[in-house]
Enzyme design. Structure first.
Site, PDB file in Angstrom:
ATOM      1  N   ASN A 141     -56.919 -20.343  57.998  1.00 38.24           N
ATOM      2  CA  ASN A 141     -56.521 -21.521  58.773  1.00 38.24           C
ATOM      3  C   ASN A 141     -57.653 -22.550  58.811  1.00 38.24           C
ATOM      4  O   ASN A 141     -58.810 -22.192  58.947  1.00 38.24           O
ATOM      5  CB  ASN A 141     -56.116 -21.101  60.190  1.00 38.24           C
ATOM      6  CG  ASN A 141     -54.983 -20.092  60.170  1.00 38.24           C
ATOM      7  OD1 ASN A 141     -54.201 -20.063  59.214  1.00 38.24           O
ATOM      8  ND2 ASN A 141     -54.901 -19.254  61.178  1.00 38.24           N
ATOM      9  N   ILE A 142     -57.268 -23.819  58.686  1.00 35.11           N
ATOM     10  CA  ILE A 142     -58.275 -24.879  58.588  1.00 35.11           C
ATOM     11  C   ILE A 142     -58.350 -25.700  59.867  1.00 35.11           C
ATOM     12  O   ILE A 142     -59.026 -26.718  59.926  1.00 35.11           O
ATOM     13  CB  ILE A 142     -57.988 -25.820  57.380  1.00 35.11           C
ATOM     14  CG1 ILE A 142     -56.593 -26.464  57.495  1.00 35.11           C
ATOM     15  CG2 ILE A 142     -58.117 -25.056  56.066  1.00 35.11           C
ATOM     16  CD1 ILE A 142     -56.322 -27.519  56.426  1.00 35.11           C
ATOM     17  N   HIS A 158     -60.727 -21.213  53.615  1.00 35.92           N
ATOM     18  CA  HIS A 158     -60.106 -22.441  53.097  1.00 35.92           C
ATOM     19  C   HIS A 158     -60.784 -23.700  53.605  1.00 35.92           C
ATOM     20  O   HIS A 158     -60.248 -24.794  53.454  1.00 35.92           O
ATOM     21  CB  HIS A 158     -58.620 -22.480  53.475  1.00 35.92           C
ATOM     22  CG  HIS A 158     -57.762 -21.649  52.571  1.00 35.92           C
ATOM     23  ND1 HIS A 158     -56.403 -21.522  52.729  1.00 35.92           N
ATOM     24  CD2 HIS A 158     -58.093 -20.911  51.493  1.00 35.92           C
ATOM     25  CE1 HIS A 158     -55.933 -20.731  51.782  1.00 35.92           C
ATOM     26  NE2 HIS A 158     -56.937 -20.347  51.025  1.00 35.92           N
ATOM     27  N   CYS A 212     -76.152 -43.122  49.535  1.00 39.11           N
ATOM     28  CA  CYS A 212     -75.132 -42.459  48.702  1.00 39.11           C
ATOM     29  C   CYS A 212     -73.830 -43.270  48.711  1.00 39.11           C
ATOM     30  O   CYS A 212     -73.367 -43.706  47.645  1.00 39.11           O
ATOM     31  CB  CYS A 212     -74.878 -41.032  49.173  1.00 39.11           C
ATOM     32  SG  CYS A 212     -73.614 -40.199  48.174  1.00 39.11           S
TER      33      CYS A 212
HETATM   34 ZN   LIG Z   1     -72.980 -38.345  49.350  1.00 45.96          ZN
END
Ligand SMILES: [Zn+2]
Length: 310
Positions: A141-142, A158, A212
């Protein structure tokens, strides 16, 4: 019939029955072994002695908290089911749509709460840890409801709705923002008539690591992706040391219990299933408690009279 075949047949028969016995007695034992026990007092005896308990949980536990899975009959978000949206291909084609879907699922979780099964598991871990005993939850379960209930030792095979992974630098981060980014505010409605948000990639959730700015994705295992090998190594370690295994809210022919429970059972470790119905695999296990796990699990994991808490 060759000697080998005879020997093999006898071995299988003995392994199945668990002992050598006179024909009549043997038959009785066989029929008992073939059906797992639903005797709670017997389970409680085994539970009282267990030092390392592994609890494998699946969709049934979440369903009892009203968490939609978008699978099976009626399980649609707009006109799609999870297996059409939870794939790397769907995300590559239309990251805006996939993020709308996950944004919706995250927001839905704000109104969902752990049910008595989640709470019984977390309470059991807390109590047993004071006795030098361990509980680990291995879940598919997430939704993080185990964490919300207070479970500490949790392996989410998961991933989680509340973690992101950068598609550029790979950084994984916890993220509980609501909405996850301004452009998704008020988006993600599940009705089939809803107009798609069509959010440009630069306005979707972005990596906050220095310089990023990569596109984030949900840190969940999608259809067609493999499980995280580090998490699997942890799971293997726990299954190797457990002396009692519970399978909760998933049948043992269905992944993930199908991967794990038989290997535990093969070591002679008792396995107890708590789910709605028996399956052909159920017969390989020591116990089966049919019914909603929110009802069957709390009395199973409650404090045993032999437990000493300092
Ligand atoms: Zn990144």
């Amino acid at each position: 019939m060759s000697l080998f075949q005879l020997t093999a047949r006898r071995l299988v028969s003995q392994a199945y029955c668990g002992l050598k016995a006179a024909a009549s007695k043997k038959q009785k034992v066989c029929s008992e072994m073939a059906r797992p026990s639903s005797n709670m007092a017997d389970f409680r005896e085994v539970f009282a002695k267990a030092k390392h308990i592994a609890i494998i949980t699946g969709a049934g536990v979440s369903a009892e908290s009203g968490v939609p899975t978008f699978r099976g009959a009626g399980g649609f978000w707009r006109k799609w089911q999870a297996q059409e949206l939870a794939t790397p291909e769907a995300f590559a084609r239309n990251p805006s749509r996939v993020w709308e879907f996950y944004h919706y699922r995250r927001e839905v979780m704000l109104s969902k709460h752990p049910n008595p099964a989640h709470i019984a598991i977390a309470e059991c871990e807390r109590r047993l840890s004071k006795q030098g005993r361990s509980v680990v939850v291995i879940t598919q379960n997430i939704d993080e409801l185990h964490r919300k209930a207070g479970t500490k030792h949790l392996l989410e095979i998961h991933g989680s709705l509340f973690k992101t992974r950068c598609t550029n630098c790979g950084n994984v981060a916890a993220n509980y923002k609501s909405p996850i980014c301004p452009a998704l505010a008020g988006k993600g409605a599940p009705d089939p008539e809803t107009e798609e948000a069509v959010i440009p990639v630069e306005d979707l959730p972005q990596c906050e690591e220095d310089g990023c700015n990569g596109l984030l994705r949900p840190h969940v295992v999608w259809f067609g992706e493999t499980l995280d090998p580090d998490v699997l190594t942890e799971v293997e370690k726990e299954l190797d040391i457990c002396d009692l295994c519970l399978v909760v809210g998933t049948s043992s022919v269905v992944y993930p219990a199908a991967m794990f429970a038989p290997q535990v059972s093969a070591r002679g470790v008792p396995v107890a299933e708590f789910n709605m119905e028996a399956t052909p695999a159920t017969n390989r296990f020591r116990f089966h408690f049919p019914g909603p796990c929110g009802t069957t699990l709390p009395p199973a994991l409650a404090r045993h009279q032999t437990e000493i808490i300092s």
